[in-house]
Design an enzyme around this catalytic site. Structure first.
Site, PDB file in Angstrom:
ATOM      1  N   HIS A   4      44.793  47.875  36.079  1.00 21.30           N
ATOM      2  CA  HIS A   4      43.417  47.375  36.230  1.00 21.30           C
ATOM      3  C   HIS A   4      42.916  47.388  37.668  1.00 21.30           C
ATOM      4  O   HIS A   4      41.859  47.943  37.945  1.00 21.30           O
ATOM      5  CB  HIS A   4      43.356  45.954  35.668  1.00 21.30           C
ATOM      6  CG  HIS A   4      42.001  45.345  35.666  1.00 21.30           C
ATOM      7  ND1 HIS A   4      40.927  45.926  35.026  1.00 21.30           N
ATOM      8  CD2 HIS A   4      41.529  44.184  36.212  1.00 21.30           C
ATOM      9  CE1 HIS A   4      39.860  45.164  35.181  1.00 21.30           C
ATOM     10  NE2 HIS A   4      40.191  44.104  35.902  1.00 21.30           N
ATOM     11  N   GLU A  44      37.977  31.115  34.506  1.00 22.08           N
ATOM     12  CA  GLU A  44      38.927  32.187  34.207  1.00 22.08           C
ATOM     13  C   GLU A  44      40.317  31.802  34.686  1.00 22.08           C
ATOM     14  O   GLU A  44      40.505  30.793  35.373  1.00 22.08           O
ATOM     15  CB  GLU A  44      38.471  33.506  34.856  1.00 22.08           C
ATOM     16  CG  GLU A  44      37.173  34.041  34.276  1.00 22.08           C
ATOM     17  CD  GLU A  44      36.790  35.399  34.839  1.00 22.08           C
ATOM     18  OE1 GLU A  44      37.461  35.887  35.763  1.00 22.08           O
ATOM     19  OE2 GLU A  44      35.804  35.983  34.355  1.00 22.08           O
ATOM     20  N   ARG A  83      47.053  36.413  36.043  1.00 21.59           N
ATOM     21  CA  ARG A  83      47.196  37.671  35.315  1.00 21.59           C
ATOM     22  C   ARG A  83      48.606  38.258  35.342  1.00 21.59           C
ATOM     23  O   ARG A  83      49.059  38.821  34.352  1.00 21.59           O
ATOM     24  CB  ARG A  83      46.219  38.707  35.884  1.00 21.59           C
ATOM     25  CG  ARG A  83      44.780  38.421  35.531  1.00 21.59           C
ATOM     26  CD  ARG A  83      43.856  39.439  36.151  1.00 21.59           C
ATOM     27  NE  ARG A  83      42.486  39.221  35.708  1.00 21.59           N
ATOM     28  CZ  ARG A  83      41.453  39.956  36.112  1.00 21.59           C
ATOM     29  NH1 ARG A  83      41.654  40.930  36.967  1.00 21.59           N
ATOM     30  NH2 ARG A  83      40.248  39.703  35.656  1.00 21.59           N
ATOM     31  N   HIS A 119      45.792  44.346  33.860  1.00 19.48           N
ATOM     32  CA  HIS A 119      45.015  43.380  33.088  1.00 19.48           C
ATOM     33  C   HIS A 119      45.768  43.097  31.797  1.00 19.48           C
ATOM     34  O   HIS A 119      46.176  44.025  31.100  1.00 19.48           O
ATOM     35  CB  HIS A 119      43.618  43.904  32.777  1.00 19.48           C
ATOM     36  CG  HIS A 119      42.675  42.816  32.380  1.00 19.48           C
ATOM     37  ND1 HIS A 119      42.740  42.203  31.150  1.00 19.48           N
ATOM     38  CD2 HIS A 119      41.667  42.209  33.056  1.00 19.48           C
ATOM     39  CE1 HIS A 119      41.801  41.273  31.082  1.00 19.48           C
ATOM     40  NE2 HIS A 119      41.133  41.251  32.221  1.00 19.48           N
ATOM     41  N   ARG A 168      45.630  39.289  42.654  1.00 15.40           N
ATOM     42  CA  ARG A 168      44.211  38.942  42.767  1.00 15.40           C
ATOM     43  C   ARG A 168      43.838  37.804  41.826  1.00 15.40           C
ATOM     44  O   ARG A 168      44.121  37.860  40.631  1.00 15.40           O
ATOM     45  CB  ARG A 168      43.358  40.170  42.432  1.00 15.40           C
ATOM     46  CG  ARG A 168      41.862  39.909  42.449  1.00 15.40           C
ATOM     47  CD  ARG A 168      41.097  41.184  42.173  1.00 15.40           C
ATOM     48  NE  ARG A 168      41.240  41.616  40.800  1.00 15.40           N
ATOM     49  CZ  ARG A 168      40.292  41.482  39.866  1.00 15.40           C
ATOM     50  NH1 ARG A 168      39.145  40.907  40.162  1.00 15.40           N
ATOM     51  NH2 ARG A 168      40.484  41.922  38.647  1.00 15.40           N
TER      52      ARG A 168
END
Length: 542
Positions: A355, A124, A294, A248, A390
């Protein structure tokens, strides 16, 4: 069953508030050492954990290393991570994954045997290696069901569904309280019986999840209303880094989809972000292109949308093998197909959405808050793992590791720990309050909070926007608090009260940070300022 001293009081060794991965894991481990009461607002399976599609980041492949995972996390956190906390979750992660498998978790298996336990490890955004343990694209749901089965099998755990925590019981409430503040449990509202009962506990564990519902567009379920942060703040706990809200980048853009999340693992699988005319724009923003962290991807999409005037951008999977795509993402494929989008043949319209909360109740590496007797874990806590942003799929890992550590830290002392006497905890007093049919007023306040936060405290901020948001939220908070004090309790009222307080804390923290770092981006201070701002933003009730 929990001990019930009289019809007005319950007592236990451990009170757990919340039924996501952190709360359930804590309850399971705590049940070896004492009686546990777990309260949850709705059904015991309704949590952010259930919505986690991607997986759990964990070093299991021999070509990967703890050092790489630590470095990826620190880099993504933009200088604000607690390196000790990061090291702990990375190094203790494999044991927690093994434990989940032992308890029955059905993670996806690899076709080769390179991965430990033959697990299929995905990749990811922000990760330098394939290390995402997953159960296809329903990882959270599988973990939640695994933990619930384990929880229900433990006789020392008693679950109270449809119970809302109203307030933590601290020195403010109890009779003959000592000078130093302490948590003694919580007042819980039974939504079915419409009654409030004190639950006295030696240890209280907050695992209430995040606060995505304070924003107009979010991937979070309806219960994510910032309850734990607001309760802890009212009780006097230290709250940290609330300005860091992770948006997100890729929620499905469709009128009927209610912002269904398109997992970051889709980009890890090879999907490319494109504009309406087919331009792959992420190359212009970051060397990792569509696999950038992100915060960078969300801001890039936000800029492309505002520049073009289009309502969304697109995720393109058409160049990938259709059969492999359907096998890896069966839930996403089915959900999109229900909206007339075949992800193997059609570009998928996406927009950013609120998110994950990277700040929260400040805790140490044992999950201890600044209030003795009160622990916190999962998204409601700020352990220092995430810093200013994060790293994808670190959240479930953090919840697993620190919930177990919290139990271990008190396991040897819980039997001898004092439990406050029932006569020192007053019954809930709602005299002078009335039932009301003014829910329409609360509904308007709910929508106004979410609109203010989305318009003024979103992906891109400014001093002017934040000042306007502060003025409006302060007015709403006074209005809601007045309504709370004269009205019979309801679940909606409790959530609204917590939402407006949490929203104010986000705004206050954002106003204080005079730089742009990680998830906090302001046009007035567009650069990182390590000289003055490489530290946490702390809020404490005066």
């Amino acid at each position: 069953m929990p001990s019930q001293t009289d019809k007005h009081s319950l007592e236990c060794d451990f009170l757990v508030i919340g039924s996501g991965i952190a709360g359930l894991t804590f309850a399971i481990h705590a049940s070896r050492f004492g009686r546990v009461i777990l309260i949850t607002k709705k059904s015991d399976s309704d949590s952010n954990t259930n919505f986690a599609q991607g997986g759990i980041a964990c070093v299991l492949d021999p070509t990967d290393s703890f050092e790489k995972h630590i470095d990826d996390t620190l880099r993504t956190g933009h200088g604000l991570c607690n390196e000790e906390a990061v090291k702990i979750i990375v190094e203790e992660g494999p044991a927690r994954i093994a434990e989940l498998i032992q308890w029955g978790a059905q993670f996806s298996r690899a076709s080769s045997s390179r991965a430990r336990w033959s697990l299929d490890l995905g990749k990811e955004g922000g990760h330098s290696a394939s290390r995402i343990v997953h159960a296809r694209d329903l990882t959270g749901k599988d973990i939640e069901h695994t933990l619930l089965r384990r929880t229900r099998s433990r006789k020392s755990i008693h679950i109270l569904e449809n119970h809302y925590a109203v307030d933590l019981i601290t020195n403010h409430h109890v009779r003959r309280a000592p000078k130093s503040n302490r948590c003694y449990g919580a007042y819980a509202f039974d939504r079915i019986q419409r009654s409030v009962i004190p639950i006295r506990a030696k240890v209280t564990y907050l695992a209430t999840g995040g606060a995505g519902r304070i924003y107009a567009h979010t991937t979070n379920p309806e219960i994510a209303t910032g309850d734990g942060v607001a309760m802890a703040f009212r009780a006097g706990a230290r709250i940290a880094n609330m300005e860091f809200i992770q948006f997100h980048p890729t929620a499905l853009y469709h009128p009927g989809a209610n912002l269904f999340l398109i997992s970051e693992a889709v980009r890890g699988f090879g999907a490319v972000l494109r504009t309406k005319d087919g331009r792959a724009f992420m190359d212009e923003y970051h060397p990792m292109s569509s696999l950038a962290p992100r915060d960078i991807v969300a801001r890039a999409i936000d800029k492309e949308i505002k520049t073009s005037g289009e309502p969304c951008v697109y995720l393109d999977l058409r160049h990938l093998a259709a059969r492999a795509t359907k096998k890896r993402f069966p839930n996403i494929y089915a959900r999109c197909k229900a909206y007339g989008i075949d992800i193997t043949q059609d570009p998928v319209p996406v927009v950013p959405a609120a998110h994950y909360l990277c700040g929260g109740i400040q805790v140490d590496t044992q999950g201890q808050t600044s209030i003795p007797g009160l622990f916190a874990g999962g998204e409601v806590s700020c352990s220092g793992v995430h810093g200013a942003n994060r790293l994808a799929s670190n959240s479930l890992l953090e919840a697993l590791v620190f919930s177990q550590r919290s139990v271990e830290s008190v396991s040897s002392t819980i039997k001898k720990a004092p439990l406050i006497e029932p006569h020192r905890v007053p019954a809930w007093d709602d005299s002078g309050t009335v039932d009301t049919e003014e829910w329409i007023l609360l509904s308007h306040n709910f929508n106004e909070i979410r609109s203010i936060m989305w318009d003024y405290v979103g992906i891109v901020r400014s001093n002017h926007r934040l000042a306007r948001a502060k003025r409006r939220i302060q007015l709403l908070e006074k209005e809601i608090e007045d309504f709370y004090r004269r009205t019979k309790l309801s679940g909606g009222l409790l959530q609204l009260r917590n939402m407006v307080i949490t929203a104010r804390l986000v705004i206050q923290s954002a106003i204080r940070r005079h730089e742009s770092r990680g998830l906090h981006y302001t046009t007035d201070y567009p650069q990182i300022d390590d000289k003055h701002w490489r530290h946490d933003t702390i809020l404490i009730k005066k």
